[in-house]
Design a protein around this motif. Structure first.
Motif: not given
Length: 259
Positions: A134-140, A183-187, A196-197, A205-206
């Motif tokens: 459902d959700l995505r938390v991403c590293a930079d 990449h993370a910033d575009e994501a 993004v963290v 963060a998760v």
């Protein structure tokens, strides 16, 4: 409590939060039919008391996609190779792919909220596994890519529907047809990533997001998720009616609790 640990997949449960971990960092958590069966089994073993499921991966990469052994003539031991699959009947081929897809479908069940914690590469099947949540938390340092088209294939592990829903048809087509990295910033900018963290802060963060999701009453979250998931397939008037029905159920439930 560990409920499953096999074929590169581990399932642990801590009260109302379950964690599914990809545990083969030496191969950048490359995927195989055995891993897909383990993921499907994990979904069946998640207790009914669980409200949030976190999907994470050991090592520097979330998942580098399908194990390259799949593209060899012999494929994986004990598994049909791509050539074997192609030579089967239409119904056999359809059933085989449907079986693989089961690893990617249960994450969107209405009774849970799933969060993918993504670091490093999430390529092909790895990208689609992140999209299954459902959700995505991403590293930079996260990098997504859909490489199937460049191999003469298509994304077939349930990733196309959520991808179009998140970024729109035109961007989804461009991402899939070119196979380029997102990449993370575009994501984050396009809605692929909720947050993004820095890589060192990913787990924290998760955990914070999971705690925020758990703060609301469970039944309200379940009804809200069902409303939002069904919105795309309904007309405006149908969605209005669905909202009324869901709210009526909530009001009756709250009134019953007050009696």
């Amino acid at each position: 409590m560990t409920l499953l640990d096999k074929d590169g997949v581990q399932l642990t449960v801590d009260d109302t939060v379950a964690t599914v971990t990809l545990t083969n960092p030496a191969k950048r958590n490359a995927q195989s039919p055995a891993l897909w069966r383990a993921l499907a089994e994990a979904g069946k073993r998640v207790p009914g008391t669980v409200r949030v499921v976190v999907l994470r991966a050991e090592g520097k990469s979330f998942s580098a996609g399908l194990d390259r052994q799949a593209f060899t003539p012999e494929g994986f031991d004990g598994e049909p190779s791509f050539l074997d699959m192609a030579r089967g009947s239409d119904s056999e081929l359809d059933a085989t792919i449907a079986g693989y897809q089961e690893a990617f479908t249960w994450w969107r069940r209405n009774d849970i909220v799933s969060i993918a914690a993504v670091q490093g590469h999430a390529v092909g099947a790895g990208f689609q596994l992140a999209l299954a949540c459902d959700l995505r938390v991403c590293a930079d340092d996260a990098q997504f890519a859909m490489r199937e088209t460049s191999l003469g294939l298509v994304p077939d592990l349930t990733g196309t529907h959520p991808l179009v829903g998140l970024v729109g048809y035109a961007r989804a087509l461009e991402i899939c047809a070119t196979g380029r990295f997102v990449h993370a910033d575009e994501a984050e900018r396009t809605g692929l990533a909720n947050l993004v963290v820095p890589a060192a802060e990913l787990d924290g963060a998760v955990q914070d997001l999971a705690a925020a999701l758990l703060a609301a009453p469970r039944d309200a979250v379940i009804e809200t998720k069902a409303l939002l998931r069904g919105a795309v397939g309904r007309t405006y008037e149908e969605q209005r009616a669905a909202e009324r029905g869901a709210q009526a159920r909530r009001l009756r439930d709250l009134a019953g609790q007050a009696d």
